[in-house]
Design an enzyme around this catalytic site. Structure first.
Site, short mmCIF file in Angstrom:
data_model
loop_
_atom_site.label_atom_id
_atom_site.label_comp_id
_atom_site.label_asym_id
_atom_site.label_seq_id
_atom_site.Cartn_x
_atom_site.Cartn_y
_atom_site.Cartn_z
N ASP A 186 56.53 94.79 -23.16
CA ASP A 186 57.18 93.66 -22.50
C ASP A 186 57.26 92.50 -23.49
O ASP A 186 56.23 91.99 -23.94
CB ASP A 186 56.37 93.26 -21.26
CG ASP A 186 57.06 92.19 -20.41
OD1 ASP A 186 58.19 91.79 -20.77
OD2 ASP A 186 56.46 91.75 -19.42
N ASP B 164 64.29 93.21 -21.74
CA ASP B 164 63.12 92.92 -22.58
C ASP B 164 61.90 93.75 -22.20
O ASP B 164 60.78 93.40 -22.55
CB ASP B 164 62.77 91.44 -22.49
CG ASP B 164 62.44 90.99 -21.07
OD1 ASP B 164 62.61 91.80 -20.13
OD2 ASP B 164 62.01 89.83 -20.89
N GLU B 165 62.11 94.86 -21.52
CA GLU B 165 60.96 95.61 -21.00
C GLU B 165 61.29 97.10 -20.94
O GLU B 165 62.41 97.50 -20.63
CB GLU B 165 60.63 95.10 -19.59
CG GLU B 165 59.28 95.48 -19.06
CD GLU B 165 58.98 94.74 -17.77
OE1 GLU B 165 57.88 94.95 -17.23
OE2 GLU B 165 59.82 93.95 -17.28
#
Length: 418
Positions: free
Chosen positions: A36, A129-130
């Protein structure tokens, strides 16, 4: 530049070398790494402009009126995502406020997951973003145990992108995701095989993925506030009180999650809708109406998935089967209809330049983001707009999509005039 010193890392005491998984085989022998990016949008801004390093940076504004991302320097003042910009300005008046460069965020995301795929054969990207990497069986290839591989990924991301990522290493998705959130920023929490239930037990129930505010409030009424208290409940009680969905969550609370990593080498980057007319048409109002109806259908799906989009495309097919298309992006991702209607209205004359009838129109949405907040047209209308779209979607879900329309031109693909 890449020579900048890497930020200090936090490594949890749960970090136990070589005890995550021992190779391919049973579910319990897996080694999954949840990654993350820390304060992603704000971190990208700091990477792009070194003058912002160490300064509070807040990304948001424009349509939204709320914070999209706050650097850790800004978070020290109490600023967080989904907070009204006006409140963030009160808490942190010296912050640098930016509207955001979403095309840059998308490029950084592509590079981030390109790095991930150098370390794991299977990578599932869940948002910009993960994502989760299946490291199972890669120790020999990388000549190191799983925690060492995880730290090496952090170092590579920093060297190439100058942003930090936090990681959770465990035998399943749920535990890895929870672990990744405990030692931000730039942290690594590794949960040894066999300790999953023990690891989760003392945590607040809100930390369990899928335990939303409605469920946590309901369980709080029974005095259940931690993951461990939830895990100890009889399965039958959970089924009767929370339904089948609650049973799956209860299993996760006990540290059991057999969901596989589903590789997304080319994650869904667009969705589209097209309409072929019964008869070719030259009616611009009708064509625009059909295009707007199509984009509205796509946005309804996006809202149900908790996502937003930044780019819309329009394609037409003429009666002689030639095609023309164009795309345009918003300044920031949204999930409400009017801004996309305006773009379609601007795009139509640019793609329809021949004096030829049209037989088909298609619309596409792309550049998706996870919607972590309610979106609005104007700050003071935020709650009203959110309620409006919840109501519209509820009506459409019950009575069909065309129960609520816009522009007064919804039809069933049948031109009013040819």
């Amino acid at each position: 530049g890449a020579g900048r010193n890497e930020p200090s890392r936090t490594t949890s005491t749960y970090d136990a070398e070589g005890e995550i998984g021992t190779g391919k085989g049973t579910i319990s022998m897996r080694a999954l790494l949840h990654l993350d990016a820390d304060a992603f949008f704000a971190s990208v801004e700091q990477a792009l402009d070194p003058r912002l390093r160490g300064r509070p940076v807040i990304v948001g504004g424009s349509y939204r009126g709320v914070v999209s991302s706050a650097s850790y320097e800004a978070r020290k003042f109490g600023v967080h995502s989904a907070m009204p910009i006006a409140r963030a300005e009160q808490l942190c008046p010296n912050a640098v406020f930016l509207h955001g460069q979403y095309s840059q965020y998308e490029e950084y995301s592509d590079e981030l997951f390109s790095i991930c795929r150098q370390y794991a054969p299977e990578v599932e990207q869940s948002s910009i973003d993960e994502g989760v990497l299946d490291l199972t069986g890669t120790e020999r290839y990388h000549r190191g145990r799983y925690p060492k591989i995880a730290r090496h990924i952090q170092a590579t991301v920093w060297k190439q992108l100058e942003i930090t990522v936090s990681e959770g290493l465990a035998t399943n998705k749920t535990v890895a995701k929870v672990a990744s959130d405990l030692k931000k920023p730039n942290g690594l929490v590794a949960v040894p095989r066999g300790t999953e239930r023990e690891f989760l037990a003392p945590l607040d129930l809100k930390r369990l993925p899928g335990a939303g505010p409605v469920l946590t409030r309901k369980l709080a009424d029974y005095g259940i506030r931690t993951v461990g208290e939830f895990a100890q409940l009889p399965r039958e009680w959970v089924l009767i009180t929370l339904g089948k969905g609650g049973v799956g969550l209860h299993q996760h609370a006990n540290g059991v999650d057999e969901r596989p990593v589903r590789p997304t080498r080319d994650p869904q980057k667009s969705m589209s809708h097209q309409e072929t007319f019964d008869a070719d048409t030259i009616d611009t109002v009708f064509v625009l109406g059909v295009a707007c109806r199509g984009v509205s259908m796509l946005l309804t799906k996006l809202r149900a998935q908790g996502r937003t989009a930044r780019t819309v495309g329009l394609k037409i097919r003429y009666g002689d089967f030639q095609e023309s298309q164009s795309t345009r992006s918003l300044d920031e991702p949204l999930d409400i209809d009017p801004p996309f209607y305006r773009i379609l209205e601007e795009l139509l004359p640019t793609v329809w330049q021949r004096r030829v009838r049209i037989r088909q129109v298609a619309v596409t949405l792309s550049n998706f983001y996870t919607a972590s907040m309610q979106l609005d047209l104007f700050d003071e209308n935020k709650e009203r707009m959110a309620r409006l779209y919840r109501s519209v979607d509820a009506i459409r879900s019950r009575y069909g999509f065309d129960a609520v329309g816009a522009r007064g031109v919804w039809t069933n693909g049948r031109p009013p005039r040819t």
